[in-house]
Structures are given as structure tokens and as C-alpha cells.
Design an enzyme around this catalytic site. Structure first.
Site, PDB file in Angstrom:
ATOM      1  N   GLY A 207       0.818  -1.205   0.000  1.00  0.00           N
ATOM      2  CA  GLY A 207       0.000   0.000   0.000  1.00  0.00           C
ATOM      3  C   GLY A 207       0.854   1.258   0.000  1.00  0.00           C
ATOM      4  O   GLY A 207       2.077   1.200  -0.162  1.00  0.00           O
TER       5      GLY A 207
ATOM      6  N   GLY B  79       0.821   5.620   1.613  1.00  0.00           N
ATOM      7  CA  GLY B  79       0.197   6.623   2.467  1.00  0.00           C
ATOM      8  C   GLY B  79       0.661   8.008   2.078  1.00  0.00           C
ATOM      9  O   GLY B  79       1.300   8.198   1.036  1.00  0.00           O
ATOM     10  N   ALA B  80       0.364   8.953   2.930  1.00  0.00           N
ATOM     11  CA  ALA B  80       0.684  10.343   2.612  1.00  0.00           C
ATOM     12  C   ALA B  80       2.177  10.566   2.431  1.00  0.00           C
ATOM     13  O   ALA B  80       2.594  11.374   1.596  1.00  0.00           O
ATOM     14  CB  ALA B  80       0.156  11.250   3.724  1.00  0.00           C
TER      15      ALA B  80
ATOM     16  N   SER C  82       4.666   7.781   2.420  1.00  0.00           N
ATOM     17  CA  SER C  82       5.424   6.536   2.297  1.00  0.00           C
ATOM     18  C   SER C  82       4.728   5.554   1.362  1.00  0.00           C
ATOM     19  O   SER C  82       3.542   5.711   1.034  1.00  0.00           O
ATOM     20  CB  SER C  82       5.586   5.877   3.676  1.00  0.00           C
ATOM     21  N   THR C  83       5.490   4.548   0.944  1.00  0.00           N
ATOM     22  CA  THR C  83       4.932   3.349   0.340  1.00  0.00           C
ATOM     23  C   THR C  83       5.351   2.186   1.226  1.00  0.00           C
ATOM     24  O   THR C  83       6.369   2.254   1.925  1.00  0.00           O
ATOM     25  CB  THR C  83       5.452   3.128  -1.096  1.00  0.00           C
ATOM     26  N   VAL C  84       4.553   1.097   1.224  1.00  0.00           N
ATOM     27  CA  VAL C  84       4.804  -0.025   2.121  1.00  0.00           C
ATOM     28  C   VAL C  84       4.924  -1.297   1.297  1.00  0.00           C
ATOM     29  O   VAL C  84       4.070  -1.573   0.436  1.00  0.00           O
ATOM     30  CB  VAL C  84       3.695  -0.171   3.172  1.00  0.00           C
TER      31      VAL C  84
ATOM     32  N   LYS D  26       8.346   0.233   5.412  1.00  0.00           N
ATOM     33  CA  LYS D  26       7.767   1.523   5.035  1.00  0.00           C
ATOM     34  C   LYS D  26       8.893   2.391   4.487  1.00  0.00           C
ATOM     35  O   LYS D  26       9.814   2.751   5.218  1.00  0.00           O
ATOM     36  CB  LYS D  26       7.112   2.202   6.242  1.00  0.00           C
TER      37      LYS D  26
ATOM     38  N   ASP E 248      -4.575   9.660  18.105  1.00  0.00           N
ATOM     39  CA  ASP E 248      -5.132   9.444  16.761  1.00  0.00           C
ATOM     40  C   ASP E 248      -5.697   8.036  16.616  1.00  0.00           C
ATOM     41  O   ASP E 248      -5.371   7.305  15.677  1.00  0.00           O
ATOM     42  CB  ASP E 248      -4.039   9.691  15.707  1.00  0.00           C
TER      43      ASP E 248
END
Length: 417
Positions: free
Chosen positions: A40, A42-43, A45-47, A62, A166
Site C-alpha cells: 500500500g 500513504g501520505a 510513504s509506500t509499504v 515503510k 489518533d
């Protein structure tokens, strides 16, 4: 793949290709991690699912955007893991915190990229929730999730002196117990590669692939993840939390502490079990409104104590000198009831559910995570017994490398109905 259409991380509004490291499947990172496929993005990073070619085993890496270690979220996350790794704690709740095996940096075409090495995770609790046709966690899953979450917070609040700030259904993930899903991922990516978009000679964007379902419904444990907004210390000020989970003291600009997390969890329960938010927090024009958020709190909980109102100048905007509701912006206290907001339960089960709900404005009247965890564990004792039995059989409970905690990966047989 249409080269003119945004793909994967390109869909982020702030996406800049020079910020992302161009990971390639088959690449060896840090001389030991072979990239198997993309989990996947994110804002920041890539994982990627990777195999440790030196010690056999899987990790999730990550790969952060360029210079992301200088951003506030990544800095907080790194500080958090460093802080807890130095505690030498035996607290049971740390097993329900996602672990960090280590970090390293790689150099890309435009600069350096921090990489975080984690144990692989399965789906989020939100994804598990939405697998159910009703889009709700059933009672068993809710109690199990709350028990683990509250144990994690008991460790964070009582020993680590950390506030997560969060907590949402996307930040609670299931560990991987059935490792066949990782082997299946590797095989599927090799036999039928995910879609790709070739940008240029140096950059190819890979599509994400989800892990398959575990065999025999053997799921891992729900653990708390993502510490990019965590705060170390017992007392803080400033705006935190997802808007609909925001504690009243935060809305009023007051000093806040770990009780903000407890409020957050209490409100989150409605999302998981009722598939709706407890608060709407919008005005008549469907615009976000802190005033409407507070008036809903008043409707559910009643007026706060007068001494509580004296702790902030902001309270004067919505409460009068006698402690009554001012009707700011023409708002009227609606007719709302916590009891009536619960539709899926009745009797004693409904009472137990409401025991986790927000019951008061005053932080001192919010029950601590440790006390809540004991209560949740009592209600989930059957699940705990099954989990302990499976851990004894598998012997899979172990400390993490480099001093950081590793989440427990004991087997639990979970119904998805």
C-alpha cells in the site's frame, strides 16, 4: 494502464514524484530485504512486503518520502519507538503495540529516504468490520478489540507516559498469525504481477496487492499502530485527534492528557458496533462546526460542571455566567440519548456497552485505560482463554529485535459473522 491517469500514490493531492523512492519488485534493500510486492501507500510513504534473505522471514518495510524524517509525524513516530525501547517494561499491554524491528536509509535519485522495518500486518479493524454484511463488528469481535486496545493504552498511559491522540479504526490492525498468506502473496505476485505504470526509465509505479484471508479463520491479534501523532509526557496543549473523536477539553483549548485517548476510544465504539458516528458536528449547511459538536455533547451528557467552564475562555462563547447553554449561532440543545443511540443490543449487554461510552465532560470522571482494560478482559474472558491456549501451543510470543516491543502474534479463531 493509461499513462495519463493517476495511479496509486499519484492520486495524492500533494504528490511529487521526486519525493518518492522508486522501489522495484525484486530489489534488495539494505543488503538483506528482497522486495516481494507492494502492500500500500500513504501520505508520506509506500509499504512493501519483503523477505529477509539472511534469516528467512517476512517484514513490512515503510519507505518514507525524501527527507520525511524531518517531518513532524515521522519524527514523532521515531521518538516514540526510541522512548518505549528504553523502558525495559514487562507490561502486558506492550504486546498490543505494533513493533519496530529497525530502521535504515537508502539513497534515491533525489536524496535519502528513511525506511522503517515492521512485522507484517493484515487488514485493519475497519476492513474487517466492512467484511460483515451489516458493516459492524459483532459483539465478540468488539469486546476482543476493546480488550487489546485498552491494554495497549494502559501500557502507553501508565508506563510509557504517552498519549496516542489518533485512535481510529484504520490505526488498529490485525497481526499475521497464518503465515501462509505471506507465502501466497509472494507466489501470486510472481505468477500474476500487479498492474504497473511505467513513468520513465527510472520510475515504475506498482499496484498494491492485499493479503488473502487466513486459513480456518485464524486471525492474529488487534494491535494499535501509527504513532506519528503521539505525544510523550503526561500533560499537553494544542489541537489533536480526528475531528469527530475530539475530546471536549481539546475543543475548549484546555490542557489535556491521556483522558483524551479514553474519550476517543469511547466515541470510536459507535463506529465499530453501530456503523455510525456518535457525533455529527456539522451545522445546517453541512459545514464542520465545533459549536454543534459541543451542543451534541451537552445533549448526551448534560451541562458540564461550573468549575470546568472556568478553565477556558473559549467556554464563555457557548455557556453563560450561570453555566447554561447560550445558544451560540442559534443552536438549540437537541433531544439525544446515549441509550437510544444503541440499536444492536438490549438488557445487560446494552448496559455493558454503555459502560464504555463517554459519560462526563470532566477528564477526572473518565475511567482510566487500566481500569477499563480489566473490565473489558472480564467480559472477554472466553476469548482470552482461547488466545492463551493457542499461544502456549504455538510458542509464538517473543520479544522484538533491537529492544523495541513486538506485538503478540498468538492465534485466535475469530468468527466473521
Amino acid at each position: 494502464m493509461d499513462p495519463g491517469q493517476p495511479f496509486e500514490e499519484e492520486q495524492l493531492p500533494w504528490y511529487r514524484p521526486d519525493q518518492f523512492y522508486p522501489v522495484r519488485i525484486g530489489e534488495i534493500l539494505d543488503s538483506k530485504y528482497k522486495v516481494l510486492g507492494k502492500l500500500g501507500y500513504g501520505a508520506h510513504s509506500t509499504v512493501w512486503l519483503c523477505r529477509n534473505i539472511r534469516h528467512t522471514g517476512f517484514v513490512a518495510i515503510k519507505v518514507c518520502t525524501r527527507d520525511a524524517d524531518q517531518s513532524a509525524p515521522i519524527h514523532r513516530e521515531m521518538q516514540f519507538y526510541k522512548h518505549v525501547s528504553l523502558l525495559d517494561s514487562q507490561h502486558h499491554g506492550q504486546r498490543f503495540i505494533r513493533g519496530l524491528f529497525g530502521t535504515f536509509k537508502i539513497t534515491g535519485p533525489t536524496g535519502q529516504h528513511l525506511c522503517l522495518v515492521h512485522p507484517p500486518m493484515h487488514m485493519t479493524i475497519q476492513e474487517l468490520q466492512y467484511r460483515n454484511q451489516s458493516r459492524r463488528l459483532n459483539e465478540q469481535l468488539l469486546k476482543w478489540t476493546m480488550s487489546n486496545l485498552l491494554k495497549a493504552l494502559s501500557f502507553l498511559h501508565d508506563e510509557a507516559k504517552v498519549v496516542h491522540t489518533d485512535i481510529n479504526a484504520s490505526n488498529i490492525m490485525l497481526t499475521v498469525d497464518d503465515e501462509s498468506v505471506l507465502y501466497d502473496f509472494e507466489k501470486a505476485e510472481a505468477e500474476k504481477p500487479s498492474p504497473t505504470k511505467v513513468v520513465d526509465d527510472a520510475r515504475t509505479i506498482f499496484g498494491s496487492r492485499k493479503l488473502g484471508l487466513p486459513r480456518d479463520s485464524l486471525w492474529g491479534q488487534p494491535v494499535l499502530c501509527d504513532f506519528g501523532e503521539s505525544r510523550i509526557g503526561e500533560s499537553h496543549r494544542g489541537l489533536i485527534q480526528p475531528e469527530l473523536y475530539r475530546a471536549p477539553g481539546v475543543l475548549f483549548g484546555m490542557e489535556w492528557s491521556s483522558s483524551a485517548d479514553i474519550w476517543n476510544v469511547a466515541v470510536l465504539i459507535w463506529d465499530l458496533f453501530e456503523n455510525r458516528h456518535l457525533f455529527n458536528a456539522m451545522d445546517e449547511n453541512l459545514q464542520s462546526s465545533a459549536t454543534h459538536h459541543v451542543v451534541e455533547m451537552v445533549a448526551y451528557l448534560g451541562l458540564p460542571p461550573f468549575e470546568y467552564m472556568q478553565r477556558s475562555e473559549i467556554t464563555k462563547k457557548v455557556f453563560d455566567e450561570q453555566g447554561g447553554w447560550k445558544g451560540a449561532g442559534g443552536t438549540v440543545v437537541p433531544q439525544l440519548s446515549l441509550e437510544e443511540s444503541v440499536s444492536a443490543l438490549d438488557g445487560e449487554n446494552k448496559k455493558q456497552f454503555l459502560d464504555f461510552s463517554p459519560r462526563a465532560f470532566t477528564p477526572g470522571r473518565l475511567v482510566s485505560a487500566t481500569t477499563q482494560a480489566k473490565y473489558a478482559e472480564h467480559n472477554a474472558k472466553v476469548l482470552r482463554a482461547k488466545s492463551r491456549h493457542s499461544r502456549e501451543l504455538t510458542g509464538r510470543e517473543k520479544p522484538a529485535k533491537n529492544g523495541a516491543m513486538m506485538p503478540m502474534t498468538g492465534t485466535t479463531n475469530v468468527s466473521k459473522n
